[in-house]
Design a protein around this motif. Structure first.
Motif, PDB file in Angstrom:
ATOM      1  N   ALA A 275       0.834  -1.204   0.000  1.00 52.25           N
ATOM      2  CA  ALA A 275       0.000   0.000   0.000  1.00 52.25           C
ATOM      3  C   ALA A 275       0.866   1.252   0.000  1.00 52.25           C
ATOM      4  CB  ALA A 275      -0.936  -0.005   1.203  1.00 52.25           C
ATOM      5  N   LEU A 276       1.964   1.222   0.736  1.00 51.43           N
ATOM      6  CA  LEU A 276       2.845   2.391   0.783  1.00 51.43           C
ATOM      7  C   LEU A 276       3.505   2.627  -0.574  1.00 51.43           C
ATOM      8  CD1 LEU A 276       4.987   3.711   3.550  1.00 51.43           C
ATOM      9  CD2 LEU A 276       6.184   3.155   1.440  1.00 51.43           C
ATOM     10  N   GLU A 277       3.992   1.576  -1.198  1.00 48.96           N
ATOM     11  CA  GLU A 277       4.615   1.724  -2.515  1.00 48.96           C
ATOM     12  C   GLU A 277       3.608   2.225  -3.546  1.00 48.96           C
ATOM     13  OE1 GLU A 277       8.149  -1.629  -2.428  1.00 48.96           O
ATOM     14  OE2 GLU A 277       6.093  -2.283  -2.859  1.00 48.96           O
ATOM     15  N   ASP A 278       2.373   1.715  -3.474  1.00 49.26           N
ATOM     16  CA  ASP A 278       1.332   2.168  -4.401  1.00 49.26           C
ATOM     17  C   ASP A 278       1.032   3.651  -4.191  1.00 49.26           C
ATOM     18  OD1 ASP A 278       1.168  -0.361  -5.447  1.00 49.26           O
ATOM     19  OD2 ASP A 278      -0.650  -0.924  -4.342  1.00 49.26           O
ATOM     20  N   ALA A 279       0.990   4.080  -2.929  1.00 46.90           N
ATOM     21  CA  ALA A 279       0.685   5.489  -2.635  1.00 46.90           C
ATOM     22  C   ALA A 279       1.770   6.410  -3.170  1.00 46.90           C
ATOM     23  CB  ALA A 279       0.522   5.691  -1.128  1.00 46.90           C
ATOM     24  N   ILE A 280       3.023   6.004  -3.026  1.00 40.85           N
ATOM     25  CA  ILE A 280       4.119   6.818  -3.556  1.00 40.85           C
ATOM     26  C   ILE A 280       3.981   6.966  -5.072  1.00 40.85           C
ATOM     27  CG2 ILE A 280       6.616   6.894  -3.937  1.00 40.85           C
ATOM     28  CD1 ILE A 280       6.934   5.545  -1.194  1.00 40.85           C
ATOM     29  N   GLY A 281       3.638   5.861  -5.749  1.00 41.15           N
ATOM     30  CA  GLY A 281       3.452   5.918  -7.195  1.00 41.15           C
ATOM     31  C   GLY A 281       2.262   6.755  -7.603  1.00 41.15           C
ATOM     32  N   ASP A 282       1.165   6.640  -6.865  1.00 36.19           N
ATOM     33  CA  ASP A 282      -0.052   7.384  -7.197  1.00 36.19           C
ATOM     34  C   ASP A 282       0.140   8.895  -7.030  1.00 36.19           C
ATOM     35  OD1 ASP A 282      -1.299   5.014  -7.752  1.00 36.19           O
ATOM     36  OD2 ASP A 282      -2.325   4.872  -5.805  1.00 36.19           O
ATOM     37  N   ILE A 283       0.912   9.283  -6.001  1.00 35.44           N
ATOM     38  CA  ILE A 283       1.081  10.710  -5.703  1.00 35.44           C
ATOM     39  C   ILE A 283       2.089  11.355  -6.645  1.00 35.44           C
ATOM     40  CG2 ILE A 283       1.941  12.322  -3.935  1.00 35.44           C
ATOM     41  CD1 ILE A 283       0.723  10.323  -1.859  1.00 35.44           C
ATOM     42  N   ASP A 284       2.998  10.558  -7.200  1.00 33.86           N
ATOM     43  CA  ASP A 284       4.063  11.075  -8.079  1.00 33.86           C
ATOM     44  C   ASP A 284       3.469  11.523  -9.414  1.00 33.86           C
ATOM     45  OD1 ASP A 284       6.350  11.735  -9.357  1.00 33.86           O
ATOM     46  OD2 ASP A 284       7.281   9.751  -9.273  1.00 33.86           O
ATOM     47  N   GLU A 285       3.083  12.793  -9.445  1.00 34.89           N
ATOM     48  CA  GLU A 285       2.430  13.325 -10.644  1.00 34.89           C
ATOM     49  C   GLU A 285       2.742  14.807 -10.777  1.00 34.89           C
ATOM     50  OE1 GLU A 285      -2.076  13.935 -12.484  1.00 34.89           O
ATOM     51  OE2 GLU A 285      -1.748  12.583 -10.809  1.00 34.89           O
ATOM     52  N   GLY A 286       3.489  15.163 -11.789  1.00 34.19           N
ATOM     53  CA  GLY A 286       3.800  16.569 -12.039  1.00 34.19           C
ATOM     54  C   GLY A 286       4.601  17.189 -10.918  1.00 34.19           C
ATOM     55  N   ASP A 287       4.057  18.256 -10.346  1.00 39.16           N
ATOM     56  CA  ASP A 287       4.752  18.980  -9.273  1.00 39.16           C
ATOM     57  C   ASP A 287       4.507  18.376  -7.895  1.00 39.16           C
ATOM     58  OD1 ASP A 287       5.809  20.846 -11.031  1.00 39.16           O
ATOM     59  OD2 ASP A 287       4.055  22.154 -10.879  1.00 39.16           O
ATOM     60  N   ARG A 288       3.743  17.313  -7.837  1.00 42.95           N
ATOM     61  CA  ARG A 288       3.389  16.717  -6.540  1.00 42.95           C
ATOM     62  C   ARG A 288       4.104  15.373  -6.368  1.00 42.95           C
ATOM     63  NH1 ARG A 288      -0.549  18.544  -3.652  1.00 42.95           N
ATOM     64  NH2 ARG A 288      -1.499  19.499  -5.506  1.00 42.95           N
ATOM     65  N   ARG A 289       4.885  15.269  -5.279  1.00 45.07           N
ATOM     66  CA  ARG A 289       5.567  14.019  -4.973  1.00 45.07           C
ATOM     67  C   ARG A 289       5.642  13.834  -3.461  1.00 45.07           C
ATOM     68  NH1 ARG A 289      10.085  15.912  -7.845  1.00 45.07           N
ATOM     69  NH2 ARG A 289      11.493  15.034  -6.296  1.00 45.07           N
ATOM     70  N   VAL A 290       5.913  12.624  -3.043  1.00 42.06           N
ATOM     71  CA  VAL A 290       6.105  12.354  -1.613  1.00 42.06           C
ATOM     72  C   VAL A 290       7.473  12.876  -1.209  1.00 42.06           C
ATOM     73  CG1 VAL A 290       6.350  10.568   0.143  1.00 42.06           C
ATOM     74  CG2 VAL A 290       4.578  10.360  -1.608  1.00 42.06           C
ATOM     75  N   GLY A 291       7.489  13.712  -0.173  1.00 45.03           N
ATOM     76  CA  GLY A 291       8.743  14.262   0.328  1.00 45.03           C
ATOM     77  C   GLY A 291       9.213  13.620   1.613  1.00 45.03           C
ATOM     78  N   ALA A 292       8.253  13.054   2.381  1.00 45.46           N
ATOM     79  CA  ALA A 292       8.623  12.452   3.665  1.00 45.46           C
ATOM     80  C   ALA A 292       7.564  11.444   4.088  1.00 45.46           C
ATOM     81  CB  ALA A 292       8.791  13.531   4.736  1.00 45.46           C
ATOM     82  N   ILE A 293       7.973  10.535   4.949  1.00 43.77           N
ATOM     83  CA  ILE A 293       7.073   9.568   5.574  1.00 43.77           C
ATOM     84  C   ILE A 293       7.220   9.733   7.077  1.00 43.77           C
ATOM     85  CG2 ILE A 293       6.549   7.119   5.904  1.00 43.77           C
ATOM     86  CD1 ILE A 293       7.818   6.701   3.060  1.00 43.77           C
ATOM     87  N   LEU A 294       6.130  10.063   7.752  1.00 43.17           N
ATOM     88  CA  LEU A 294       6.100  10.259   9.206  1.00 43.17           C
ATOM     89  C   LEU A 294       5.394   9.065   9.821  1.00 43.17           C
ATOM     90  CD1 LEU A 294       6.284  11.878  11.875  1.00 43.17           C
ATOM     91  CD2 LEU A 294       4.229  13.142  11.135  1.00 43.17           C
ATOM     92  N   ILE A 295       6.089   8.326  10.692  1.00 45.81           N
ATOM     93  CA  ILE A 295       5.529   7.071  11.174  1.00 45.81           C
ATOM     94  C   ILE A 295       6.039   6.743  12.571  1.00 45.81           C
ATOM     95  CG2 ILE A 295       7.383   5.639  10.182  1.00 45.81           C
ATOM     96  CD1 ILE A 295       5.059   3.711   9.276  1.00 45.81           C
ATOM     97  N   GLU A 296       5.209   6.074  13.352  1.00 45.81           N
ATOM     98  CA  GLU A 296       5.596   5.620  14.687  1.00 45.81           C
ATOM     99  C   GLU A 296       6.229   4.230  14.609  1.00 45.81           C
ATOM    100  OE1 GLU A 296       2.015   6.692  17.532  1.00 45.81           O
ATOM    101  OE2 GLU A 296       1.345   6.467  15.444  1.00 45.81           O
ATOM    102  N   PRO A 297       7.343   3.995  15.289  1.00 48.04           N
ATOM    103  CA  PRO A 297       7.909   2.640  15.331  1.00 48.04           C
ATOM    104  C   PRO A 297       6.943   1.633  15.948  1.00 48.04           C
ATOM    105  CG  PRO A 297       9.509   4.251  16.087  1.00 48.04           C
ATOM    106  CD  PRO A 297       8.195   4.971  15.984  1.00 48.04           C
ATOM    107  N   LEU A 298       6.158   2.097  16.872  1.00 47.53           N
ATOM    108  CA  LEU A 298       5.064   1.350  17.491  1.00 47.53           C
ATOM    109  C   LEU A 298       3.920   2.324  17.677  1.00 47.53           C
ATOM    110  CD1 LEU A 298       5.118  -1.036  20.565  1.00 47.53           C
ATOM    111  CD2 LEU A 298       3.716   1.024  20.606  1.00 47.53           C
TER     112      LEU A 298
END
Length: 427
Positions: A193-216
């Motif tokens: 799901a994460l890889e798919d989201a990165i691909g879906d968002i990668d469009e023109g001027d919009r891209r993933v710049g960071a991933i904010l996540i809790e280790p737990l």
């Protein structure tokens, strides 16, 4: 006798007038906004892993200010550090160098993957700082015009507008729209799901710049990160230049049996945040990063109270005590003891409990969805018998005692929980 000693010894000054005590709940509610659903007790004092309310009743504290009171209550090291510092200098502007802040920053850097630290007053502020740093990095280094930050569903990152937007739980966002743009959500521990989201968002001027996540995930049900997921996540960030930010507000400073939760996952983040346990209950927050992504310049970010001498002196005392008393070892041993006891309770009630999980001294016990029982009901019943635990959602019990908790305290907490279940929820 010094003026300070005179004040401390003046019981007329030290005692709170009875009319203003918070155990007068109607009086309290008349003046304090009802942003919390409070339990009907008022805590007056604490020592170690125990608290006493204004009626003199004793409680075994397995909430610890929600994973905040690292050394428990009234620990001599904190009392001494706070007393020394408040008598000398408690606050000064960040216009000037603050030696205690520099010492605390070095303590964090020496025990983590970070190179630089920014100080603030809370976990939400620390996450705000991380979000701002990630956005500037995306603009100035990755050349992303409209950067998106990915966060996980059921996460919790704070209560400011940006951090409740990052918190992918609608119940925290309701009626606070319009939310801050630039966030997208993915399931926790789901790399596809994460890889798919990165691909879906990668469009023109919009891209993933960071991933904010809790280790737990803490508020999301005490759900540990999967090792394979985080290893793959780190590789993806390395390959794309995306920054990996770990929210260590609840998992940091020894809570998991290691200094930082990410150490349980075999990875290093580019940025991580800390707060709750850092000064053992004195308000402080920190955003730490590797030098490679430190793009802040003077005027980019600030915090009036961040890194003041008082909070930093106490935080240093907490850190030194963790090492002197070997509390990382204690957190691992007592955590394993607690999970063993909880699993035994769960095995006796398979129709009620479906899982026991956690790291170190942040542990959860999940109630079956079909069980006619909620976490808050158990929390209330345990409180009546002298045990304080916390919910982590409607179906998870959370156990986060101080890192100083003893084997006897663990057994006593498990015994009380057993008594509660036997008395109220027959097998």
């Amino acid at each position: 006798m010094s003026p300070t000693e005179a004040i401390l010894n003046n019981s007329a000054v030290a005692d709170t007038p009875a009319a203003a005590r918070p155990d007068d709940f109607a009086h309290f509610d008349n003046y304090v906004m009802t942003t919390y659903g409070r339990f009907p007790i008022a805590i007056e004092r604490g020592e170690g892993c125990r608290l006493w309310d204004t009626e003199g009743r004793e409680y075994l504290d397995f909430v610890a200010g929600i994973a905040t009171c690292t050394l428990g209550h009234a620990h001599p090291a904190m009392v001494a550090a706070a007393t020394r510092q408040i008598q000398k200098l408690h606050h000064v502007s960040n216009f000037y160098y603050i030696p205690q802040q520099g010492d605390l920053a070095q303590w964090i850097v020496d025990r983590s993957c970070a190179d630089r630290v920014f100080f603030c007053s809370s976990g939400a502020e620390a996450n705000e700082a991380a979000i701002k740093l990630a956005r500037k990095y995306a603009h100035t280094v990755l050349d992303i015009k409209y950067p998106t930050i990915l966060t996980a569903q059921k996460s919790f990152h704070g209560r400011t507008l940006a951090t409740i937007t990052a918190t992918a739980q609608p119940k925290y966002q309701e009626n606070f729209d319009p939310l801050v743009p630039g966030f997208a959500y993915v399931p926790y521990n789901d790399i596809t799901a994460l890889e798919d989201a990165i691909g879906d968002i990668d469009e023109g001027d919009r891209r993933v710049g960071a991933i904010l996540i809790e280790p737990l995930q803490g508020e999301g049900g005490v759900r540990p990160g999967d090792l394979d997921y985080f290893l793959r996540l780190r590789k993806i960030c390395d390959e794309t230049g995306i920054l990996l930010i770990c929210d260590e507000v609840q998992t940091g400073v020894g809570r998991t049996g290691k200094y930082w939760g990410y150490e349980n996952l075999g990875i290093e983040p580019d940025i991580f945040t800390s707060a709750k346990g850092l000064a053992g209950g004195i308000p402080i927050g920190a955003m730490a990063c590797k030098r490679s992504c430190d793009v802040f310049e003077p005027g980019n970010h600030a915090s009036t109270f961040g890194g003041n001498p008082f909070a930093c002196a106490v935080a240093l005392a907490v850190g030194q005590t963790i090492e002197r008393e070997d509390l990382l070892t204690n957190a691992r041993a007592r955590g394993e003891q607690l999970r063993t006891r909880l699993r035994a309770i769960a095995q006796q009630r398979p129709d009620v409990f479906v899982d026991v999980r956690g790291w170190g001294l942040i542990d959860g016990m999940e109630i079956a969805e079909e069980a006619e029982l909620t976490s808050i009901e158990v929390v209330k019943a345990a409180m009546e018998r002298g045990l304080l635990i916390a919910p982590a959602g409607p179906k998870v019990l959370r156990f986060v005692p101080p890192l100083t908790v003893s084997a006897e305290d663990i057994d006593r907490a498990a015994d009380i929980l057993t008594e509660v279940l036997d008395a109220n929820y027959a097998r």
